[in-house]
Write an enzyme that holds these catalytic residues in place. Structure first.
Site, PDB file in Angstrom:
ATOM      1  N   CYS A  88    -108.151 -55.478  54.092  1.00 30.48           N
ATOM      2  CA  CYS A  88    -108.524 -57.006  53.831  1.00 30.48           C
ATOM      3  C   CYS A  88    -109.464 -57.039  53.909  1.00 30.48           C
ATOM      4  O   CYS A  88    -110.977 -55.967  53.853  1.00 30.48           O
ATOM      5  CB  CYS A  88    -107.080 -57.465  53.987  1.00 30.48           C
ATOM      6  SG  CYS A  88    -107.663 -59.928  53.076  1.00 30.48           S
ATOM      7  N   HIS A 196    -103.270 -55.080  51.658  1.00 34.70           N
ATOM      8  CA  HIS A 196    -102.319 -54.398  52.608  1.00 34.70           C
ATOM      9  C   HIS A 196    -100.978 -53.481  52.854  1.00 34.70           C
ATOM     10  O   HIS A 196    -100.190 -53.785  52.028  1.00 34.70           O
ATOM     11  CB  HIS A 196    -101.716 -56.161  53.196  1.00 34.70           C
ATOM     12  CG  HIS A 196    -102.391 -57.037  53.839  1.00 34.70           C
ATOM     13  ND1 HIS A 196    -103.088 -57.280  54.418  1.00 34.70           N
ATOM     14  CD2 HIS A 196    -103.050 -58.152  52.974  1.00 34.70           C
ATOM     15  CE1 HIS A 196    -104.019 -58.710  55.143  1.00 34.70           C
ATOM     16  NE2 HIS A 196    -103.929 -58.573  53.394  1.00 34.70           N
ATOM     17  N   GLU A 198     -99.619 -52.749  55.112  1.00 25.88           N
ATOM     18  CA  GLU A 198     -98.162 -52.571  56.217  1.00 25.88           C
ATOM     19  C   GLU A 198     -97.029 -54.164  55.146  1.00 25.88           C
ATOM     20  O   GLU A 198     -96.638 -54.356  55.937  1.00 25.88           O
ATOM     21  CB  GLU A 198     -98.940 -53.779  57.322  1.00 25.88           C
ATOM     22  CG  GLU A 198     -99.720 -55.097  57.034  1.00 25.88           C
ATOM     23  CD  GLU A 198    -101.043 -55.225  56.722  1.00 25.88           C
ATOM     24  OE1 GLU A 198    -101.287 -56.442  56.531  1.00 25.88           O
ATOM     25  OE2 GLU A 198    -101.322 -53.975  56.400  1.00 25.88           O
TER      26      GLU A 198
END
Length: 216
Positions: A88, A196, A198
């Site tokens: 990001c 992202h 994750e």
């Protein structure tokens, strides 16, 4: 192998750490995932991850505020050429400049500035929050074994700005949000994702696993 996730007060640090721990565990990769704000530990890491959320200028200032950290990141990523992943705003800091709020200089590793996304469709809101399909512009070990198309390349975004990369060969993937948005960049031992990993479920886990195995 020790992976340093840099803690400078920005980014989804807990979820990123857990995602890397899971990827290593499920991939059978022997790796210590080290969430650290210690520049010396970053300098000795085998690979580094720079997360980031919020404004470009704030993240740049936050990273510089940690004693020796900006220099440590440059040393590991450039002088030592160890694998680097920016996430990001961490990816955005790889650029030459950020144009949000004010002009802020980044690391300058990827040619181009970080600019506001400007979708042509007025129905598309800023920031872009949610899932989007990404399109690979070229092959890269980061995406090895990941199915193409919306089923495989489905990533989670939260952003209002993107890296308007000048060099086509540094753009790894794009997304369509009323116009092309840079989704991933890569150069040598450096990679970055605007989305992202994750939070990107199957794609994110596979991408993190590939990063842990990557030998640039």
């Amino acid at each position: 192998m020790r992976v340093a996730i840099i803690d400078y007060g920005s980014g989804n640090l807990r979820s990123a750490t857990k995602a890397f721990e899971r990827a290593a565990r499920e991939g059978g990769i022997s790796a210590e995932i080290d969430l650290t704000a210690d520049a010396d530990r970053v300098r000795t890491a085998d690979r580094i991850v720079l997360p980031g959320v919020g404004a470009y200028a704030d993240c740049a200032a936050g990273l510089r505020a940690v004693d020796g950290m900006w220099e440590a990141v440059e040393d590991v990523a450039i002088a030592q050429s160890r694998p680097f992943l920016g996430i990001c705003v961490g990816m955005q800091l790889m650029s030459e400049r950020g144009l949000e709020k004010t002009v802020t200089h980044g690391f300058g590793w990827i040619s181009g500035d970080v600019k506001e996304i400007t979708p042509t469709d007025p129905a598309l809101k800023i920031p872009q929050i949610g899932w989007n399909t990404i399109e690979l512009r070229r092959q890269h070990p980061l995406f090895a074994g990941i199915p193409t198309g919306p089923e495989g390349l489905h990533a989670y975004f939260v952003h209002s700005y993107h890296l308007d990369a000048k060099k086509p060969d540094e753009i790894l993937a794009v997304a369509d949000y009323g116009g092309p948005v840079t989704a991933a960049v890569a150069r040598d031992n450096l990679v970055g994702t605007q989305f992202h990993p994750e939070k990107s479920q199957a794609l994110g886990l596979a991408l993190i696993t590939n990063f842990l195995r990557w030998r640039p």
